[in-house]
Motif scaffolding. Structure first.
Motif, PDB file in Angstrom:
ATOM      1  N   PRO A  71       0.833  -1.206   0.000  1.00  0.00           N
ATOM      2  CA  PRO A  71       0.000   0.000   0.000  1.00  0.00           C
ATOM      3  C   PRO A  71       0.865   1.253   0.000  1.00  0.00           C
ATOM      4  CG  PRO A  71      -0.076  -1.149   2.125  1.00  0.00           C
ATOM      5  CD  PRO A  71       0.623  -2.035   1.184  1.00  0.00           C
ATOM      6  N   PRO A  72       0.280   2.373  -0.418  1.00  0.00           N
ATOM      7  CA  PRO A  72       1.042   3.626  -0.380  1.00  0.00           C
ATOM      8  C   PRO A  72       1.332   4.039   1.059  1.00  0.00           C
ATOM      9  CG  PRO A  72      -1.259   4.030  -0.976  1.00  0.00           C
ATOM     10  CD  PRO A  72      -1.085   2.552  -0.923  1.00  0.00           C
ATOM     11  N   ALA A  73       2.245   4.988   1.215  1.00  0.00           N
ATOM     12  CA  ALA A  73       2.595   5.444   2.558  1.00  0.00           C
ATOM     13  C   ALA A  73       1.469   6.268   3.191  1.00  0.00           C
ATOM     14  CB  ALA A  73       3.891   6.246   2.501  1.00  0.00           C
ATOM     15  N   VAL A  74       0.523   6.735   2.379  1.00  0.00           N
ATOM     16  CA  VAL A  74      -0.648   7.441   2.927  1.00  0.00           C
ATOM     17  C   VAL A  74      -1.587   6.387   3.508  1.00  0.00           C
ATOM     18  CG1 VAL A  74      -2.628   8.912   2.393  1.00  0.00           C
ATOM     19  CG2 VAL A  74      -0.523   9.118   1.047  1.00  0.00           C
ATOM     20  N   ILE A  75      -1.932   6.551   4.762  1.00  0.00           N
ATOM     21  CA  ILE A  75      -2.855   5.583   5.371  1.00  0.00           C
ATOM     22  C   ILE A  75      -4.298   6.014   5.080  1.00  0.00           C
ATOM     23  CG2 ILE A  75      -3.603   4.489   7.524  1.00  0.00           C
ATOM     24  CD1 ILE A  75      -0.706   3.798   6.923  1.00  0.00           C
TER      25      ILE A  75
ATOM     26  N   HIS B  56     -14.933  12.325  10.013  1.00  0.00           N
ATOM     27  CA  HIS B  56     -13.797  11.429   9.772  1.00  0.00           C
ATOM     28  C   HIS B  56     -13.857  10.631   8.485  1.00  0.00           C
ATOM     29  CE1 HIS B  56     -12.215  12.508  13.649  1.00  0.00           C
ATOM     30  NE2 HIS B  56     -13.441  12.362  14.128  1.00  0.00           N
ATOM     31  N   LYS B  57     -14.881  10.882   7.682  1.00  0.00           N
ATOM     32  CA  LYS B  57     -15.004  10.046   6.479  1.00  0.00           C
ATOM     33  C   LYS B  57     -13.896  10.319   5.455  1.00  0.00           C
ATOM     34  CE  LYS B  57     -18.225  13.070   4.169  1.00  0.00           C
ATOM     35  NZ  LYS B  57     -19.560  13.325   3.700  1.00  0.00           N
ATOM     36  N   GLN B  58     -13.151  11.411   5.656  1.00  0.00           N
ATOM     37  CA  GLN B  58     -12.030  11.671   4.722  1.00  0.00           C
ATOM     38  C   GLN B  58     -11.017  10.529   4.701  1.00  0.00           C
ATOM     39  OE1 GLN B  58     -13.220  13.884   7.116  1.00  0.00           O
ATOM     40  NE2 GLN B  58     -11.727  15.558   7.086  1.00  0.00           N
ATOM     41  N   ILE B  59     -11.008   9.726   5.738  1.00  0.00           N
ATOM     42  CA  ILE B  59     -10.027   8.636   5.793  1.00  0.00           C
ATOM     43  C   ILE B  59     -10.448   7.479   4.885  1.00  0.00           C
ATOM     44  CG2 ILE B  59     -11.039   7.403   7.779  1.00  0.00           C
ATOM     45  CD1 ILE B  59      -7.270   7.919   7.270  1.00  0.00           C
TER      46      ILE B  59
ATOM     47  N   SER C 109      -3.110  10.275  -8.679  1.00  0.00           N
ATOM     48  CA  SER C 109      -4.119  11.271  -8.329  1.00  0.00           C
ATOM     49  C   SER C 109      -4.576  11.108  -6.873  1.00  0.00           C
ATOM     50  CB  SER C 109      -5.321  11.169  -9.263  1.00  0.00           C
ATOM     51  OG  SER C 109      -5.909   9.900  -9.128  1.00  0.00           O
ATOM     52  N   TRP C 110      -4.460   9.879  -6.347  1.00  0.00           N
ATOM     53  CA  TRP C 110      -4.853   9.663  -4.953  1.00  0.00           C
ATOM     54  C   TRP C 110      -3.928  10.420  -4.001  1.00  0.00           C
ATOM     55  CZ3 TRP C 110      -7.583   9.597  -1.022  1.00  0.00           C
ATOM     56  CH2 TRP C 110      -7.172   9.055   0.207  1.00  0.00           C
ATOM     57  N   ILE C 111      -2.657  10.453  -4.333  1.00  0.00           N
ATOM     58  CA  ILE C 111      -1.709  11.155  -3.468  1.00  0.00           C
ATOM     59  C   ILE C 111      -2.086  12.647  -3.387  1.00  0.00           C
ATOM     60  CG2 ILE C 111       0.757  11.680  -3.113  1.00  0.00           C
ATOM     61  CD1 ILE C 111      -0.036   8.670  -2.762  1.00  0.00           C
ATOM     62  N   GLU C 112      -2.461  13.201  -4.545  1.00  0.00           N
ATOM     63  CA  GLU C 112      -2.919  14.596  -4.595  1.00  0.00           C
ATOM     64  C   GLU C 112      -4.177  14.787  -3.753  1.00  0.00           C
ATOM     65  OE1 GLU C 112      -1.984  17.660  -5.763  1.00  0.00           O
ATOM     66  OE2 GLU C 112      -0.135  16.447  -5.654  1.00  0.00           O
ATOM     67  N   GLU C 113      -5.126  13.874  -4.001  1.00  0.00           N
ATOM     68  CA  GLU C 113      -6.418  13.927  -3.319  1.00  0.00           C
ATOM     69  C   GLU C 113      -6.225  13.788  -1.797  1.00  0.00           C
ATOM     70  OE1 GLU C 113      -9.610  14.274  -4.040  1.00  0.00           O
ATOM     71  OE2 GLU C 113     -10.518  13.372  -2.232  1.00  0.00           O
ATOM     72  N   ALA C 114      -5.340  12.872  -1.416  1.00  0.00           N
ATOM     73  CA  ALA C 114      -5.090  12.639   0.009  1.00  0.00           C
ATOM     74  C   ALA C 114      -4.552  13.911   0.666  1.00  0.00           C
ATOM     75  CB  ALA C 114      -4.111  11.489   0.190  1.00  0.00           C
ATOM     76  N   LYS C 115      -3.738  14.621  -0.092  1.00  0.00           N
ATOM     77  CA  LYS C 115      -3.159  15.859   0.413  1.00  0.00           C
ATOM     78  C   LYS C 115      -4.278  16.872   0.691  1.00  0.00           C
ATOM     79  CE  LYS C 115       0.716  18.784  -0.945  1.00  0.00           C
ATOM     80  NZ  LYS C 115       1.580  19.067  -2.107  1.00  0.00           N
ATOM     81  N   LYS C 116      -5.210  16.975  -0.273  1.00  0.00           N
ATOM     82  CA  LYS C 116      -6.350  17.883  -0.099  1.00  0.00           C
ATOM     83  C   LYS C 116      -7.173  17.496   1.129  1.00  0.00           C
ATOM     84  CE  LYS C 116      -7.091  19.009  -4.956  1.00  0.00           C
ATOM     85  NZ  LYS C 116      -7.593  18.044  -5.939  1.00  0.00           N
ATOM     86  N   ARG C 117      -7.239  16.184   1.365  1.00  0.00           N
ATOM     87  CA  ARG C 117      -8.022  15.727   2.516  1.00  0.00           C
ATOM     88  C   ARG C 117      -7.265  15.891   3.828  1.00  0.00           C
ATOM     89  NH1 ARG C 117     -11.007  10.034   1.170  1.00  0.00           N
ATOM     90  NH2 ARG C 117     -11.689  10.461  -0.952  1.00  0.00           N
TER      91      ARG C 117
ATOM     92  N   LEU D 170      -4.608  14.218   4.756  1.00  0.00           N
ATOM     93  CA  LEU D 170      -4.031  12.975   5.277  1.00  0.00           C
ATOM     94  C   LEU D 170      -2.510  13.026   5.123  1.00  0.00           C
ATOM     95  CD1 LEU D 170      -6.475  10.381   3.647  1.00  0.00           C
ATOM     96  CD2 LEU D 170      -6.660  11.490   5.882  1.00  0.00           C
ATOM     97  N   PRO D 171      -1.792  12.688   6.188  1.00  0.00           N
ATOM     98  CA  PRO D 171      -0.334  12.757   6.095  1.00  0.00           C
ATOM     99  C   PRO D 171       0.245  11.737   5.116  1.00  0.00           C
ATOM    100  CG  PRO D 171      -1.019  11.874   8.232  1.00  0.00           C
ATOM    101  CD  PRO D 171      -2.261  12.285   7.516  1.00  0.00           C
ATOM    102  N   ASN D 172       1.304  12.136   4.445  1.00  0.00           N
ATOM    103  CA  ASN D 172       2.005  11.225   3.543  1.00  0.00           C
ATOM    104  C   ASN D 172       3.475  11.206   3.942  1.00  0.00           C
ATOM    105  OD1 ASN D 172       3.004   9.696   1.475  1.00  0.00           O
ATOM    106  ND2 ASN D 172       2.704  11.239  -0.133  1.00  0.00           N
ATOM    107  N   TYR D 173       3.793  10.343   4.892  1.00  0.00           N
ATOM    108  CA  TYR D 173       5.178  10.251   5.342  1.00  0.00           C
ATOM    109  C   TYR D 173       5.883   9.205   4.500  1.00  0.00           C
ATOM    110  CZ  TYR D 173       3.269  12.889   9.244  1.00  0.00           C
ATOM    111  OH  TYR D 173       2.642  13.828  10.007  1.00  0.00           O
ATOM    112  N   VAL D 174       6.602   9.697   3.513  1.00  0.00           N
ATOM    113  CA  VAL D 174       7.170   8.825   2.508  1.00  0.00           C
ATOM    114  C   VAL D 174       8.211   7.867   3.102  1.00  0.00           C
ATOM    115  CG1 VAL D 174       8.446   8.773   0.343  1.00  0.00           C
ATOM    116  CG2 VAL D 174       6.700  10.515   0.721  1.00  0.00           C
ATOM    117  N   SER D 175       9.025   8.370   4.016  1.00  0.00           N
ATOM    118  CA  SER D 175      10.079   7.503   4.552  1.00  0.00           C
ATOM    119  C   SER D 175       9.987   7.415   6.067  1.00  0.00           C
ATOM    120  CB  SER D 175      11.451   8.044   4.162  1.00  0.00           C
ATOM    121  OG  SER D 175      11.764   9.136   5.003  1.00  0.00           O
ATOM    122  N   THR D 176      10.742   6.481   6.604  1.00  0.00           N
ATOM    123  CA  THR D 176      10.851   6.295   8.046  1.00  0.00           C
ATOM    124  C   THR D 176      11.250   7.595   8.746  1.00  0.00           C
ATOM    125  OG1 THR D 176      11.426   3.994   7.751  1.00  0.00           O
ATOM    126  CG2 THR D 176      12.163   4.998   9.797  1.00  0.00           C
ATOM    127  N   VAL D 177      12.178   8.304   8.113  1.00  0.00           N
ATOM    128  CA  VAL D 177      12.674   9.528   8.733  1.00  0.00           C
ATOM    129  C   VAL D 177      11.590  10.605   8.763  1.00  0.00           C
ATOM    130  CG1 VAL D 177      14.533  11.200   8.679  1.00  0.00           C
ATOM    131  CG2 VAL D 177      14.910   8.932   7.773  1.00  0.00           C
TER     132      VAL D 177
END
Ligand code: ADP
Ligand code: MG
Length: 702
Positions: free
Chosen positions: A391-395, A508-511, A521-529, A531-538
């Motif tokens: 799955p993507p890093a966006v939960i 909470h339905k944005q999740i 496009s989901w990554i873009e959409e998730a950003k609008k919502r 939702l955090p996108n922590y790409v790496s462990t750091v």
């Protein structure tokens, strides 16, 4: 014909759990009252009397000795990521120069390993140098390799927890308490305990041991740091669920037997997507037992492989270019009277209860998606998340079309009167019989509802499942508590509940995302919502200690702020250390194996050029190849020196977070550059000169 008879074949029923001090064994070997009080401990989660422990210890020892054990060990899960064990023998000297075998209740309940060499993130330095292990009677003891293994939790003498099990046990207590409160609201007066259940699906690779032994990267880091792609990968999709090679199936059979003896319900086995990749899924059980059993499973997988001349790789990304390995954490909650709280059930009344628990999970995942992301963050898993195979890093959460429709109806207050084939109405008074069709599955979602449980798919294959589960349990407890606080004492329960659920859903339905998680496009959409996108462990780890997270863990006494910060530091340091080892291994392989191979190849070509030109024969092919090989070897030399220098400079960055970021941004980038030129050289170098087995060998020669 003899091969068709069952002669000599052991019956699984006869040996299942034979190496476990399980309930049946206890029932047979313990006095009735002792057995009863132990059961109470297990079922109600209460502490055990010391005199009772004495009797249990003695019975356990007798049983273990019959199984060939000479030693016992407190088995625990420190922050190193693997399990730890220190073995003491049962022997005790007698006056006549002989020995008797002894094991006391005290030795069963408490152990005192020297804790000072385990990572503590500075905890013991500031507090107390000693730690102790405490028996977890809810996870059964077992015999393995001549020792009695006692599952334990690991704490410091001042109470700070130093392991991954204690927070899991605490989170299970907390969840039980809050879930029972919510159940009472629905008129349930009988349930006294709710347990969380987990079924972890485990992926792994098998490679030939003889080939493995020739690769320092596999030996030292568990993954290939170099390697040009094999001409064939996974593109034919012929491996997933494909028929299993004899050698692998013999391994799997042996593995099942070993796991069954240890009482592990190994259930499903199949080939996975990548060549040489496989999966084992057990039947689910209580979270802490599942966590212990998964740790044991990983260990047994490796051991059994060696017996078959194979090596089991549990790294998240052993090979570039084909899928890596993950672990799916199937999770639910169930009552002591056997009701799965995430099962919609047939009774419309239960459906409201189901919706309440469901909404608690939705709210929890939305508010604490950062923590779930953190729970799966590791150097190895960074190669998978978001790489179109995991799955993507966006939960986000997947609930499926039918459940989504029901949630829509709930939110809009509308009555649904029709749904494909079945009619149903929704409202406060009458909720529908939910369809239980789980064929509607979305494999790209990190957190998917699969009919009667949630499947969290972002875990790495080598992760312990403890961290994910104590986080999951605690965040859901937090929401259940909030619900119970608001609804207890309500004078109009049905309508107050409805309002609460609608409000929660709106917020909470944005999740919830039912589309393709791999879509850009989901990554873009998730950003609008939001939702955090922590790409790496750091990117992810520093949020462990965010104020809201500390507040939540402290409210439920699962972790203190100090413990969270120490965990974060350990994980960050661990991340840097892993990349450091990988970089050093690359430098070593480049200097001692790859560059010499490049030079050897160029020399052979140069010799040929000299020989040919001396007799007037055209040596253009050699010249072209020599030029290319020589240039690439030179680039490798340069890239190795650059990486070496970058590593040396890492010592100047001392803050754990900054250091981890340095490793991610600088060291890792230099490693990629070095790998690129090495892999290119590999593609033009003759097989007899290349210094170690290739991807074709590793992936297709089992
Ligand atoms: P899939 O690959 O389709 O996800 P598997 O059968 O491989 O399905 O894995 C499903 C896992 O979910 C199994 O380990 C199963 O025991 C587990 N599971 C089923 N019900 C529950 C439950 N109520 N709680 C936790 N895990 C569950
Ligand atoms: Mg699955």
């Amino acid at each position: 014909m003899s091969e068709n008879t069952n002669q000599g074949v052991k019956n699984v029923q006869d040996y299942f759990g034979c190496n476990v001090f399980n309930e049946e064994t206890m029932k047979n070997r313990l006095p009735k009252n002792v057995y009863k009080s132990l059961l109470k401990t297990k079922q109600l989660g209460i502490a055990l009397d010391t005199d009772v422990a004495e009797v249990i210890a003695s019975a356990m020892k007798e049983w273990a000795i019959e199984k060939g054990a000479t030693h016992y060990t407190h088995w625990f899960h420190p922050m190193t990521g693997t399990s730890a064990e220190k073995h003491d023998s049962f022997i005790s000297p007698t006056s006549n120069g002989k020995v008797i075998m002894e094991f006391s209740g005290k030795e069963l309940i408490k152990g005192e390993p020297d804790a000072s060499s385990f990572p503590s993130g500075g905890l013991r330095a500031t507090f107390e140098a000693r730690g102790y292990t405490a028996w977890d009677p809810t996870s059964p003891a077992f015999v393995k390799d001549g020792s009695l293994y006692i599952p334990t939790a690991f704490c410091s003498y001042t109470g700070e927890i130093l392991d991954k099990k204690t927070p899991l046990l605490r989170s299970m207590e907390v969840l039980s308490e809050q879930a029972v409160r919510v159940l009472r609201l629905f008129g349930n007066t009988t349930t006294t305990r709710v347990t969380t259940t987990v079924g972890p699906e485990q992926e792994y690779f098998l490679v030939d041991k003889k080939l493995y032994d020739q690769r320092k990267d596999l030996i030292l880091t568990g993954r290939t740091l170099f390697g040009a792609k094999a001409p064939k990968g996974q593109e034919l999709e012929d491996h997933y669920f494909g028929n299993i090679k004899t050698r692998v199936s013999e391994y799997m059979k042996d593995l099942d037997e070993e796991l069954w003896k240890l009482g592990i319900y190994s259930k499903t086995k199949h080939n996975e997507v990548a060549p040489a990749q496989h999966e084992m899924a057990p039947i689910f059980t209580t979270s802490n037992v599942a966590a212990d059993q998964n740790a044991l499973t990983m260990e047994i997988m490796k051991k059994v492989a060696l017996k078959h001349g194979l090596v089991c790789l549990l790294h998240e990304k052993p090979f570039a270019g084909v899928n890596g390995s993950g672990k799916h954490n199937n999770w639910s909650m169930s009552t002591d009277d056997g009701q799965n709280l995430l099962d919609p059930g047939d009774d419309p009344k239960d459906n409201f209860q189901f919706l309440t628990f469901l909404m608690a999970v939705i709210k929890a995942v939305h508010e604490y998606s950062d923590l779930l992301r953190i729970s799966v963050a590791s150097a190895g898993n960074d190669h998978r998340l978001g790489a179109n195979e995991a799955p993507p890093a966006v939960i986000s959460m997947f609930v499926g079309d039918e459940l989504a429709q029901i949630l829509d109806a709930l939110e809009s207050g509308k009555m649904i009167t029709e749904n494909k084939d079945k009619e149903f109405v929704i409202g406060v008074e009458a909720l529908p019989n939910f369809p239980k069709d789980t064929t509607d599955r979305n494999r790209t979602s990190p957190f998917a509802f699969t009919g009667n449980k949630f499947e969290f798919r972002a875990l790495g294959s080598s992760d312990t499942i403890s961290c994910t589960n104590y986080i999951l349990n605690t965040i859901v407890s937090k929401e259940l508590k909030e619900f119970a606080d608001q609804l207890e004492g309500s004078t109009n329960f049905a309508s107050d509940l409805n309002d609460l659920l609608v409000k929660t859903l709106k917020e909470h339905k944005q999740i919830i995302f039912n589309g393709n998680g791999y879509d850009d496009s989901w990554i873009e959409e998730a950003k609008k919502r939001g939702l955090p996108n922590y790409v790496s462990t750091v990117d992810a780890l520093p949020h462990y200690a965010d104020e809201k997270n500390v507040k939540m863990f402290e409210e439920f006494k699962v972790l203190t702020k100090t413990e969270i910060v120490s965990r974060m530091d350990i994980l960050l340091e661990n991340y840097s250390k892993i990349i450091n080892i990988e970089a050093l291994t690359m430098i070593d392989m480049a200097r001692k194996q790859i560059i010499p191979a490049g030079l050897e190849f160029t020399k052979q070509l140069a010799d040929s050029i000299v020989a040919k030109t001396s007799v007037g024969v055209n040596a253009d092919a050699e010249k072209k190849l020599a030029e290319k090989a020589s240039c690439l070897t030179n680039s490798i030399l340069e890239a190795t020196d650059v990486l070496d220098k970058t590593l040396i400079d890492s010592k100047d960055v001392t803050d754990p977070e900054a250091n981890a970021r340095y490793f991610r941004e600088r060291v890792f980038a230099d490693m990629q550059s070095l790998r690129a030129v090495v892999d290119e050289l590999e593609t033009i170098t003759p097989e007899n000169i290349w210094p170690f087995p290739t991807y074709t060998d590793l992936l297709f020669r089992v």
